[in-house]
Design a protein around this motif. Structure first.
Motif, short mmCIF file in Angstrom:
data_model
loop_
_atom_site.label_atom_id
_atom_site.label_comp_id
_atom_site.label_asym_id
_atom_site.label_seq_id
_atom_site.Cartn_x
_atom_site.Cartn_y
_atom_site.Cartn_z
N LEU A 170 26.88 -0.12 -65.79
CA LEU A 170 26.20 -0.99 -65.12
C LEU A 170 25.47 -0.52 -63.73
CD1 LEU A 170 25.17 -3.96 -65.20
CD2 LEU A 170 27.10 -4.55 -63.99
N PRO A 171 25.97 0.24 -62.94
CA PRO A 171 25.19 0.70 -61.84
C PRO A 171 23.92 1.40 -62.18
CG PRO A 171 27.47 0.94 -61.69
CD PRO A 171 27.59 0.63 -62.95
N GLN A 172 24.14 2.48 -63.01
CA GLN A 172 22.72 3.15 -63.72
C GLN A 172 21.64 2.09 -64.22
OE1 GLN A 172 26.08 4.46 -64.35
NE2 GLN A 172 25.56 5.51 -62.71
N LEU A 173 22.17 0.95 -64.96
CA LEU A 173 21.27 -0.02 -65.55
C LEU A 173 20.51 -0.71 -64.36
CD1 LEU A 173 22.84 -1.80 -68.50
CD2 LEU A 173 20.94 -0.17 -68.64
N ILE A 174 21.36 -0.97 -63.24
CA ILE A 174 20.74 -1.65 -62.11
C ILE A 174 19.61 -0.95 -61.58
CG2 ILE A 174 21.17 -2.83 -59.96
CD1 ILE A 174 23.77 -3.97 -61.29
N ALA A 175 20.18 0.48 -61.28
CA ALA A 175 19.27 1.40 -60.40
C ALA A 175 18.27 1.79 -61.28
CB ALA A 175 20.32 2.40 -59.93
N GLY A 176 18.24 1.53 -62.68
CA GLY A 176 17.11 1.91 -63.47
C GLY A 176 17.06 3.54 -63.88
N THR A 177 18.36 4.16 -63.78
CA THR A 177 18.74 5.57 -64.07
C THR A 177 19.52 5.81 -65.39
OG1 THR A 177 20.70 5.63 -62.69
CG2 THR A 177 18.40 6.08 -61.40
N ALA A 178 19.72 4.59 -66.06
CA ALA A 178 20.53 5.00 -67.33
C ALA A 178 19.68 5.79 -68.23
CB ALA A 178 20.77 3.72 -67.75
N THR A 179 20.38 6.56 -68.97
CA THR A 179 19.81 7.39 -69.96
C THR A 179 20.07 6.61 -71.24
OG1 THR A 179 20.28 9.60 -68.88
CG2 THR A 179 20.01 9.69 -71.24
N LEU A 180 18.93 6.45 -72.23
CA LEU A 180 19.28 5.84 -73.53
C LEU A 180 18.93 6.97 -74.75
CD1 LEU A 180 16.60 2.75 -72.78
CD2 LEU A 180 19.04 2.93 -72.14
N THR A 181 20.00 6.90 -75.28
CA THR A 181 20.06 7.79 -76.30
C THR A 181 19.87 7.08 -77.84
OG1 THR A 181 21.61 9.16 -75.09
CG2 THR A 181 21.45 9.61 -77.67
N PRO A 182 18.66 7.48 -78.55
CA PRO A 182 18.62 7.01 -80.11
C PRO A 182 19.58 7.35 -80.79
CG PRO A 182 16.67 7.99 -79.30
CD PRO A 182 17.69 8.45 -78.27
#
Length: 303
Positions: free
Chosen positions: A178-190
């Motif tokens: 969640l902290p990465q999602l909120i910060a906009g830094t989450a990595t999305l892996t197909p």
């Protein structure tokens, strides 16, 4: 402040909502289900959590209707989350959040996409499962993965045992991501969808025993559909036999001389030899609606 609309049900829904609250997310609305009076409600109540925390909630029969879609769009949330909510969300709801829609699914995607993934994993004898936080789109469980958290499935774990682990894993996974999602830094892996399959829901009839199965297959079925589910069953001349708990063994006393699968009593215990010659000890069973004991089984049952 980060704002979210959350679709949630079950223990995973309760735990995940608490994670959002702990991270300071403002939950503008929760969409949940009315409990079905015909269902064994053994899990926590999202509705009660909302009452406890003064969170607005609704329980529409179908969330994908204009009035619900308009209400969510008017809230203009940053995120939409789905935590064990039972309906697919369609494009208007998925398009409402400015920063994305995310689902917490009870398997290590792309394995066991679809319904009741924990039960299917146990039935297939998996030794590991977990949760996946992933992007929601209009196709079920195939969006890019944000994070995953694995848990072991031990040889005698029931689906209920595994679900308890998955509920905790969901909390840990969301808390980490969640902290990465909120910060906009989450990595999305197909996802590589070729590495897994889609599974549908299960009905009571799916617990009917196929007596051509091996001892291992039957043991896996029993632990996948035991309480709080309807159980693994077979109709016999003496009434319906339901197996609730079994254990795989190497030897059993006084095995009847028959080529059929057979259930018998010896040494004050119940034993079952299966089609492959494999053996199970029956730890809990019912026959004709009554708990079955070794003393009550006065003659072997052949299948």
């Amino acid at each position: 402040m980060t704002r979210a609309v959350v679709f949630a049900y079950h223990n995973v829904g309760v735990r995940s909502l608490k994670v959002l609250l702990a991270h300071g997310v403002r939950i503008e609305l929760v969409v949940t289900h009315e409990d079905n009076p015909d269902e064994n409600i053994w899990f926590g109540s999202v509705a009660q959590l909302c009452r406890d925390y003064d969170i607005p909630f609704i329980t529409p029969t179908d969330p994908n209707v204009p009035d619900v879609e308009a209400r969510i769009a008017a809230l203009a949330p940053d995120f939409v989350f789905s935590f064990y909510y039972r309906h697919m969300l369609k494009a208007p709801i998925l398009a409402a959040p400015s920063r994305g829609a995310f689902n917490l699914h009870g398997s290590l995607l792309p394995k066991y996409r679809g319904r009741v993934p924990v039960n299917w994993a146990v039935i297939h004898g998996e030794t590991e499962t977990g949760v996946s936080l992933h992007v929601m789109n209009i196709k079920p469980d195939n969006g890019a993965i944000v994070d995953q958290f694995a848990v072991p499935i031990l040889p005698d774990d029931t689906a209920h045992d595994v679900f308890d682990k998955v509920a905790v894993a969901g909390e840990l996974c969301l808390n980490r991501a969640l902290p990465q999602l909120i910060a906009g830094t989450a990595t999305l892996t197909p996802q590589d969808l070729s590495q897994g399959g889609y599974f549908g829901g299960r009905k009571m009839e799916d617990g009917r025993i196929d007596w051509q199965q091996s001892a291992l297959q039957l043991h896996n079925l029993v632990r996948a559909v035991t309480h709080p589910y309807p159980g693994a069953f077979s109709d016999t001349p003496r009434g319906r036999l339901t197996l609730w708990r079994t254990r795989r063994i190497d030897n059993a006393p006084s095995c009847p001389d028959t080529a059929a699968s057979v259930l018998w009593a010896a040494s004050d215990k119940l034993w079952l030899r299966c089609a492959d010659g494999g053996l199970l000890r029956i730890l809990a069973a019912d026959l004709d609606g009554t708990p079955l004991t070794s003393g009550a089984l006065n003659a072997p049952l052949e299948f």
